[in-house]
Design a protein around this motif. Sequence first.
Motif, mmCIF file in Angstrom:
data_model
loop_
_atom_site.group_PDB
_atom_site.id
_atom_site.type_symbol
_atom_site.label_atom_id
_atom_site.label_comp_id
_atom_site.label_asym_id
_atom_site.label_seq_id
_atom_site.Cartn_x
_atom_site.Cartn_y
_atom_site.Cartn_z
ATOM 1 N N PHE A 188 -89.679 -11.109 19.533
ATOM 2 C CA PHE A 188 -89.351 -10.000 20.427
ATOM 3 C C PHE A 188 -90.533 -9.032 20.493
ATOM 4 N N PRO A 189 -91.483 -9.279 21.418
ATOM 5 C CA PRO A 189 -92.655 -8.389 21.531
ATOM 6 C C PRO A 189 -92.289 -6.956 21.900
ATOM 7 N N GLY A 190 -91.072 -6.761 22.437
ATOM 8 C CA GLY A 190 -90.661 -5.406 22.791
ATOM 9 C C GLY A 190 -90.248 -4.567 21.602
ATOM 10 N N ALA A 191 -90.121 -5.208 20.431
ATOM 11 C CA ALA A 191 -89.744 -4.467 19.220
ATOM 12 C C ALA A 191 -90.988 -3.819 18.629
ATOM 13 N N ILE A 192 -91.284 -2.629 19.102
ATOM 14 C CA ILE A 192 -92.501 -1.942 18.661
ATOM 15 C C ILE A 192 -92.198 -0.665 17.902
ATOM 16 N N SER A 193 -90.928 -0.320 17.810
ATOM 17 C CA SER A 193 -90.518 0.888 17.101
ATOM 18 C C SER A 193 -89.162 0.634 16.470
ATOM 19 N N VAL A 194 -88.749 1.527 15.600
ATOM 20 C CA VAL A 194 -87.438 1.379 14.967
ATOM 21 C C VAL A 194 -86.340 1.411 16.021
ATOM 22 N N GLN A 195 -86.448 2.342 16.971
ATOM 23 C CA GLN A 195 -85.422 2.471 17.998
ATOM 24 C C GLN A 195 -85.327 1.220 18.862
ATOM 25 N N SER A 196 -86.484 0.691 19.290
ATOM 26 C CA SER A 196 -86.455 -0.505 20.134
ATOM 27 C C SER A 196 -85.911 -1.703 19.365
ATOM 28 N N ALA A 197 -86.227 -1.801 18.070
ATOM 29 C CA ALA A 197 -85.703 -2.899 17.261
ATOM 30 C C ALA A 197 -84.189 -2.784 17.109
ATOM 31 N N LEU A 198 -83.694 -1.569 16.948
ATOM 32 C CA LEU A 198 -82.252 -1.363 16.851
ATOM 33 C C LEU A 198 -81.558 -1.759 18.158
ATOM 34 N N GLU A 199 -82.186 -1.422 19.284
ATOM 35 C CA GLU A 199 -81.603 -1.774 20.576
ATOM 36 C C GLU A 199 -81.576 -3.282 20.775
ATOM 37 N N ILE A 200 -82.636 -3.962 20.356
ATOM 38 C CA ILE A 200 -82.683 -5.420 20.461
ATOM 39 C C ILE A 200 -81.632 -6.050 19.561
#
Length: 250
Positions: A188-200
């Motif tokens: 998941f290249p879009g996981a670049i921050s804690v928030q984005s990883a949580l959303e994924i």
Amino acid sequence: AALIAKQGLIHAIRLRQTLEGTFVLVAGLHRIEAHRINGDDTIRYELSSAQTEDEGRLEEVMENLGRNELNALDRCHHLFDLKQVYERMYPHARHGAASSKTQSLRLSDDGEDQPQVFGFARATAESIGFSKRSIELGVQIWTNLSPDSRSRLPGTSLAQKQSELRQLSALDAKKQRKVLDLIQGDKFPGAISVQSALEIAEHGAATAKADKTYASAQAVFKKLPGPDFDRLIVENADRVIASLKRQGRI
């Protein structure tokens, strides 16, 4: 190394002599390495007055914090170590005993009272140039990071940002591992921050920036009182009318 080669060593390294007669470095590892790079066989030193390992560690931590060269993760770690050493050396601080030098502090993330006491903060804040609040927050972040997270964070972009570390530390150990798996993985290249990883992890994809902007604006609009909403519409009347025309509403 280049700076030392040009102007010489400004601050000597500091050593502590143990009871066995050996010497332990308290401060100056980078300066030692710089001398080695320059091909120097000797380096100027001064002896620390520290008598115990705790006193030596306290001196080392204060030195590093005072130089302001630490990233967010290292700073949190040093502040945590500072608290541990301080409370071993001054046990009364652990229990929040008030004195002219030590005051009991119960500040939480939102400034409200909490049971946990950081009695050492007031006594050390001024000497290292940090506010009591920043000391408390750094200790809290490191305390709440799982051992797995602590070992995986060094060298990452998250280690540079206290806001990211704070958000990660607010999660339980299982979620911390999941977030770091997503950020440090390739799936998941879009996981670049804690928030984005949580959303994924929750939705399978990170929320687009435009969607976040819309949601934020929508939340504000819903809370606006009638007169304030009317004022907003009037001040943006041309855009509102143009939008309604595009939609065939007028």
